[in-house]
Design a protein around this motif. Structure first.
Motif, PDB file in Angstrom:
ATOM      1  N   ILE A 147     103.467  68.799  88.698  1.00  0.00           N
ATOM      2  CA  ILE A 147     104.514  69.131  89.674  1.00  0.00           C
ATOM      3  C   ILE A 147     105.661  69.776  88.912  1.00  0.00           C
ATOM      4  O   ILE A 147     106.124  69.240  87.894  1.00  0.00           O
ATOM      5  N   GLY A 157     111.997  66.365  98.186  1.00  0.00           N
ATOM      6  CA  GLY A 157     110.875  67.256  97.902  1.00  0.00           C
ATOM      7  C   GLY A 157     111.252  68.736  97.835  1.00  0.00           C
ATOM      8  O   GLY A 157     110.393  69.586  97.608  1.00  0.00           O
ATOM      9  N   GLU A 184     106.080  67.982  85.484  1.00  0.00           N
ATOM     10  CA  GLU A 184     105.719  66.560  85.420  1.00  0.00           C
ATOM     11  C   GLU A 184     104.238  66.378  85.640  1.00  0.00           C
ATOM     12  O   GLU A 184     103.673  66.967  86.569  1.00  0.00           O
ATOM     13  N   PHE A 189      99.701  57.470  92.084  1.00  0.00           N
ATOM     14  CA  PHE A 189     100.306  56.169  92.360  1.00  0.00           C
ATOM     15  C   PHE A 189      99.651  55.460  93.533  1.00  0.00           C
ATOM     16  O   PHE A 189      99.081  56.105  94.413  1.00  0.00           O
ATOM     17  N   GLU A 192     104.941  53.705  96.360  1.00  0.00           N
ATOM     18  CA  GLU A 192     106.274  54.070  95.878  1.00  0.00           C
ATOM     19  C   GLU A 192     107.224  52.936  96.272  1.00  0.00           C
ATOM     20  O   GLU A 192     107.254  52.512  97.432  1.00  0.00           O
ATOM     21  N   HIS A 215     106.477  57.976 102.556  1.00  0.00           N
ATOM     22  CA  HIS A 215     107.058  59.285 102.832  1.00  0.00           C
ATOM     23  C   HIS A 215     106.148  60.088 103.755  1.00  0.00           C
ATOM     24  O   HIS A 215     104.931  59.885 103.770  1.00  0.00           O
ATOM     25  N   GLU A 257     113.997  54.787  91.831  1.00  0.00           N
ATOM     26  CA  GLU A 257     112.742  55.009  92.558  1.00  0.00           C
ATOM     27  C   GLU A 257     111.590  54.936  91.561  1.00  0.00           C
ATOM     28  O   GLU A 257     111.651  55.551  90.495  1.00  0.00           O
ATOM     29  N   GLU A 270     112.851  58.697  89.857  1.00  0.00           N
ATOM     30  CA  GLU A 270     114.205  59.237  89.706  1.00  0.00           C
ATOM     31  C   GLU A 270     115.274  58.212  90.018  1.00  0.00           C
ATOM     32  O   GLU A 270     115.007  57.146  90.565  1.00  0.00           O
TER      33      GLU A 270
HETATM   34  P1  AMP Z   1     111.246  63.493  94.140  1.00  0.00           P
HETATM   35  O1  AMP Z   1     112.115  64.503  94.811  1.00  0.00           O
HETATM   36  O2  AMP Z   1     111.140  63.689  92.671  1.00  0.00           O
HETATM   37  O3  AMP Z   1     111.604  62.086  94.507  1.00  0.00           O
HETATM   38  O4  AMP Z   1     109.767  63.714  94.722  1.00  0.00           O
HETATM   39  C1  AMP Z   1     109.500  63.599  96.107  1.00  0.00           C
HETATM   40  C2  AMP Z   1     108.138  62.987  96.328  1.00  0.00           C
HETATM   41  O5  AMP Z   1     107.124  63.809  95.731  1.00  0.00           O
HETATM   42  C3  AMP Z   1     107.979  61.630  95.668  1.00  0.00           C
HETATM   43  O6  AMP Z   1     108.499  60.605  96.492  1.00  0.00           O
HETATM   44  C4  AMP Z   1     106.453  61.564  95.517  1.00  0.00           C
HETATM   45  O7  AMP Z   1     105.848  61.211  96.734  1.00  0.00           O
HETATM   46  C5  AMP Z   1     106.087  63.000  95.168  1.00  0.00           C
HETATM   47  N1  AMP Z   1     106.092  63.167  93.690  1.00  0.00           N
HETATM   48  C6  AMP Z   1     107.137  63.528  92.932  1.00  0.00           C
HETATM   49  N2  AMP Z   1     106.813  63.556  91.616  1.00  0.00           N
HETATM   50  C7  AMP Z   1     105.518  63.204  91.526  1.00  0.00           C
HETATM   51  C8  AMP Z   1     104.587  63.049  90.437  1.00  0.00           C
HETATM   52  N3  AMP Z   1     104.935  63.285  89.156  1.00  0.00           N
HETATM   53  N4  AMP Z   1     103.335  62.647  90.728  1.00  0.00           N
HETATM   54  C9  AMP Z   1     102.950  62.419  92.010  1.00  0.00           C
HETATM   55  N5  AMP Z   1     103.768  62.564  93.079  1.00  0.00           N
HETATM   56  C10 AMP Z   1     105.030  62.955  92.862  1.00  0.00           C
END
Ligand code: AMP
Length: 384
Positions: A147, A157, A184, A189, A192, A215, A257, A270
């Motif tokens: 990602i 997101g 990343e 997972f 969450e 989510h 989180e 994060e």
């Molecule tokens: P974030 O804005 O970083 O909180 O990402 C939003 C959502 O994307 C997260 O709540 C996860 O569901 C998914 N996500 C973010 N990073 C990852 C990752 N490294 N691996 C898998 N899912 C991810």
């Protein structure tokens, strides 16, 4: 550390006009403070409940000067507040919590990931991406899928793309305007979860039980607290979150989180140096809610208890619910007298926009979630 107590009846403020600012002000009013907001617009959710409003961006010196004249203490409701602006306020004798350094770290994913790595906190494997060569290296070293997230100003997101094949990498980065990014590794997972913590000016801190978050389209859809994760994971998550708050020397509310893997490993996704959507249900379910903790920490008061009086669940109400006009609130409330409705007073419903939430308390968290979901289904015009 500044141990000055800002007594109730004093004037305090929050930077930001959204729902988090609104709920901060409501908590401040309960404690007897005169609470205002620095809001980018005159009709944002916090302005409807504030004792006074300064309209302007958070990085305009004249707006900050007015805040410094009006408020003894200032908190924030979003992380992308100008860190320089907060430092400027603090230099003028205003108590500012969270401090500018916490904000500066958490508003940039590269700085946040570096900070977590330096403190031995587990995260997904990551690489910085500033140019094509770094992107290619990240793909080789981390593997796929990965990602790609912009270092600055991403939330819900936004500012992130998933890369499944090597030949998608260039286009993915271009879709993010080739901004500085974090690449990343994808975490498979199982769940969450998040832990909301509060740390007082005296260094004492509390953590709420972990919340289980689901989510939809990258936006929080529902939360259940406590998360059904067992006592070991629960303690480990709370300890990690409290440790991060301490390492940051943060005073205020800080949410962590996590991804929880099927083998029980916790990986920090994060940080949010503020109350969190997953903590909204503490308004009804905890001895002291997350917004009151934010006020208490800001003002140098002792923190309140973080234990739950009952398990609870929350479901978000997004703008999508308005597709056929104003939802029938009375119908949802009639279904279940245990449903608590929170509307943020936003004028325009846009799909994906957080307009409000429902909270339900129940001795069984899963049942609380079922009841909250059923009430929302009524608003959707569906049976379940
Ligand atoms: P974030 O804005 O970083 O909180 O990402 C939003 C959502 O994307 C997260 O709540 C996860 O569901 C998914 N996500 C973010 N990073 C990852 C990752 N490294 N691996 C898998 N899912 C991810």
């Amino acid at each position: 550390m500044n141990m000055r107590v800002i007594e109730p009846k004093s004037s305090i403020a929050v930077i930001g006009g959204g729902q988090l600012g609104r709920m901060f002000i409501q908590a401040a009013h309960r404690l007897g403070y005169d609470a205002g907001t620095l809001s980018p617009t005159a009709d944002a959710p916090a302005t409807h409940v504030a004792s006074w409003v300064v309209v302007g961006p958070s990085d305009r010196q004249s707006s900050l000067a007015e805040i410094a004249r009006k408020a003894k203490a200032v908190s924030v409701e979003f992380e992308n507040v100008s860190a320089a602006g907060l430092r400027w306020l603090a230099r003028r004798g205003v108590v500012v919590r969270p401090g500018w350094r916490t904000l500066w770290i958490s508003q940039n994913r590269l700085r946040e990931k570096t900070f977590l790595a330096e403190h031995g906190v587990p995260t997904a494997p990551w690489r910085q991406v500033h140019n094509q060569a770094e992107l290619d290296l990240a793909v080789r070293e981390l593997g796929l899928p990965l990602i790609l997230k912009t270092a600055d100003s991403g939330y819900d997101g936004k500012g992130q793309v998933r890369i499944d094949a090597g030949n998608q990498a260039k286009a993915a980065w271009e879709s993010l305007q080739q901004a500085p990014c974090v690449a990343e590794g994808f975490v498979e997972f199982a769940a969450e979860i998040s832990v909301v913590t509060a740390r007082g000016a005296d260094g004492k801190s509390v953590a709420y039980p972990p919340a289980l978050n689901r989510h939809r389209n990258h936006i929080l859809d529902s939360t259940m607290m406590p998360a059904p994760v067992g006592p070991i994971v629960c303690q480990e998550a709370q300890q990690l979150a409290l440790g991060i708050a301490q390492s940051l020397e943060n005073v205020g509310v800080l949410t962590v989180e996590f991804f929880l893997t099927s083998s029980g490993d916790l990986i920090v996704n994060e940080l949010a140096p503020r109350p969190h959507n997953s903590g909204h249900l503490t308004i009804e379910s905890a001895v002291t809610d997350q917004f009151e903790q934010q006020v208490r920490a800001l003002c140098g008061l002792p923190l309140g208890g973080s234990t739950l009086v009952q398990p609870a669940a929350m479901v978000n109400l997004l703008g999508d619910l308005w597709s056929n006009g104003e939802p029938r609130w009375a119908d949802a409330l009639a279904l279940d007298p245990g449903v608590r409705l929170h509307l943020y007073g936003k004028q325009t419903a846009v799909p994906g926009r957080k307009m409000g939430h429902l909270t339900v308390l129940d001795p069984i968290a899963e049942t609380a979630l079922d009841r909250a979901t059923a009430a929302r289904a009524v608003l959707l015009g569906r049976k379940s």
